[in-house]
Motif scaffolding. Structure first.
Motif, short mmCIF file in Angstrom:
data_model
loop_
_atom_site.label_atom_id
_atom_site.label_comp_id
_atom_site.label_asym_id
_atom_site.label_seq_id
_atom_site.Cartn_x
_atom_site.Cartn_y
_atom_site.Cartn_z
N ASP A 1 62.94 41.94 -103.54
CA ASP A 1 64.12 41.48 -102.80
C ASP A 1 64.09 39.98 -102.53
O ASP A 1 64.70 39.53 -101.59
N SER A 46 63.03 38.18 -110.86
CA SER A 46 63.00 39.50 -110.21
C SER A 46 64.41 40.04 -110.02
O SER A 46 64.66 41.24 -110.20
N ASN A 47 65.36 39.17 -109.69
CA ASN A 47 66.77 39.60 -109.54
C ASN A 47 67.27 40.29 -110.80
O ASN A 47 67.80 41.40 -110.75
N GLN A 59 68.13 44.26 -111.16
CA GLN A 59 69.52 44.62 -111.47
C GLN A 59 69.58 45.42 -112.77
O GLN A 59 70.24 46.46 -112.84
N GLY A 88 65.15 37.44 -104.30
CA GLY A 88 66.26 36.63 -104.80
C GLY A 88 65.86 35.66 -105.89
O GLY A 88 66.68 34.83 -106.28
#
Ligand SMILES: NC(=O)c1ccc[n+]([C@@H]2O[C@H](COP(=O)([O-])OP(=O)(O)OC[C@H]3O[C@@H](n4cnc5c(N)ncnc54)[C@H](O)[C@@H]3O)[C@@H](O)[C@H]2O)c1
Length: 323
Positions: A188, A194-195, A199, A190
């Motif tokens: 988490d 990782s985003n 997703q 951002g």
């Protein structure tokens, strides 16, 4: 490096974080007695699962802004939230962690045989007007913007550590780390890698800020650690050293590569660029190459594959626990 007659002690601040925890594992493999300090602001004890089974690892819940009562021959100062979401959520904590943390380590090291390897950042260059960025570039930083708590905190920590070297001969090494990714990044936080992975694995459209033509270079964690450990060599190294992978990609390239690896044709949607977001970021690693023989080996596709596999495993574990 390696195991001498007696085990040397290494202290890692920010030990439960993404980079700190990989460093802890690596130092244990190298034969160090390792002490990790973390206040768990953004870290996760799950990252220290492997280290926790090793009798040579010792964890202390603590804040680097408080006096540090551990003595270690080698200190790796990695405590500081690193993703914009986290470091902007408590700017005061971010700034004071950088500056006070460096101060506390200098207090511990002053007058002793101790090397401090400090995790600085490419963000000290701000939104650079020179490309790629060599260490001699002084940067283009907004001192009062949304990112300033991080950028200026890191700049001030560099100043403080350099002054400690000049004034008292404290042996400091400064790594200016460029965007690094890999297993154990928080879900988490951002950050762009990782985003996109989260997703894509969750089947949501990928959110791309701006037009996606802004560039970044991405270094796999294993490559970065080679540089960090070389920087801790016995012979002193004055001045900052850039560490990162100079291969440059647009953010759109990254999104498309993640989708290819996950095997998905999800939509990419655009959102406005955040304030002070740098347009280009690429390290000039000539100094690291010359001084340390640093040469990143892991390309984006290989690194992303390993990272996606780790996220997949952790998401599956969460799902099995109903989280
Ligand atoms: N990952 C990158 O791409 C990158 C790039 C440049 C610099 N860095 C630097 O590397 C270091 C580690 O980054 P990361 O990506 O592992 O981030 P991270 O957020 O995963 O790790 C930071 C760790 O520091 C801990 N921490 C924060 N404030 C603290 C305090 N006051 N006292 C004790 N512990 C505290 C957090 O709980 C966390 O475990 C940071 O200093 C960061 O600025 C990282």
């Amino acid at each position: 490096m390696g195991l001498g007659a007696a085990r040397k002690t290494a202290l890692v601040t920010g030990a439960a974080g993404f980079l700190g925890s990989h460093l802890v594992d690596r130092l244990l493999d190298e034969g160090y007695e390792v002490v990790g300090i973390d206040n768990l602001m953004t870290g996760d004890l799950g990252n220290l699962e492997r280290a926790g089974r090793d009798p040579h690892f010792h964890f202390q819940m603590g804040d680097v802004r408080e006096p540090i009562h551990v003595y270690a021959e080698l200190v790796f100062n990695f405590a500081c939230p690193a993703s914009p979401i986290h470091y902007q959520s408590d700017p005061y904590a971010t700034l004071t962690t950088s500056v006070m943390g460096a101060l506390r380590l200098v207090e511990m090291a002053r007058g002793r045989r101790c090397t401090i390897v400090h995790a600085s950042t490419s963000e000290v260059y701000g939104d650079p007007t020179v490309h790629p960025q060599p260490e001699s570039y002084w940067g283009n930083v907004n001192p009062i913007g949304d990112r300033s708590c991080y950028d200026e905190g890191k700049r001030c920590a560099e100043t403080l550590l350099n002054d400690a070297r000049r004034a008292w001969g404290v042996d400091v090494r400064i790594a200016r780390i460029f965007n690094t990714y890999g297993p154990r990044m928080a879900f988490d936080d951002g950050r762009v890698v990782s985003n996109f992975i989260v997703q894509a694995l969750r089947g949501s459209p990928l959110t791309l800020f701006g037009d996606g033509r802004q560039t970044r270079s991405f270094c796999f964690v294993k490559d970065l650690l080679e540089g960090i450990l070389s920087l801790a060599r016995p012979e002193p190294i004055e001045g900052p050293v850039n560490l990162g992978n100079p291969e440059e990609f647009t953010i759109r390239d990254l999104a498309e590569e993640v989708l290819r690896i996950v095997g998905s044709d999800l939509e990419i949607i655009h959102q406005p660029l955040p304030a002070d977001d740098p347009r280009q970021r690429k390290p000039d690693i000539s100094r690291a190459r010359e001084l340390l023989g640093f040469s990143p080996q892991i390309g984006l596709r290989e690194g992303l594959r390993a990272t996606v596999a780790d996220f997949q495993a952790r998401l599956a574990e969460r799902a099995s626990k109903g989280r």
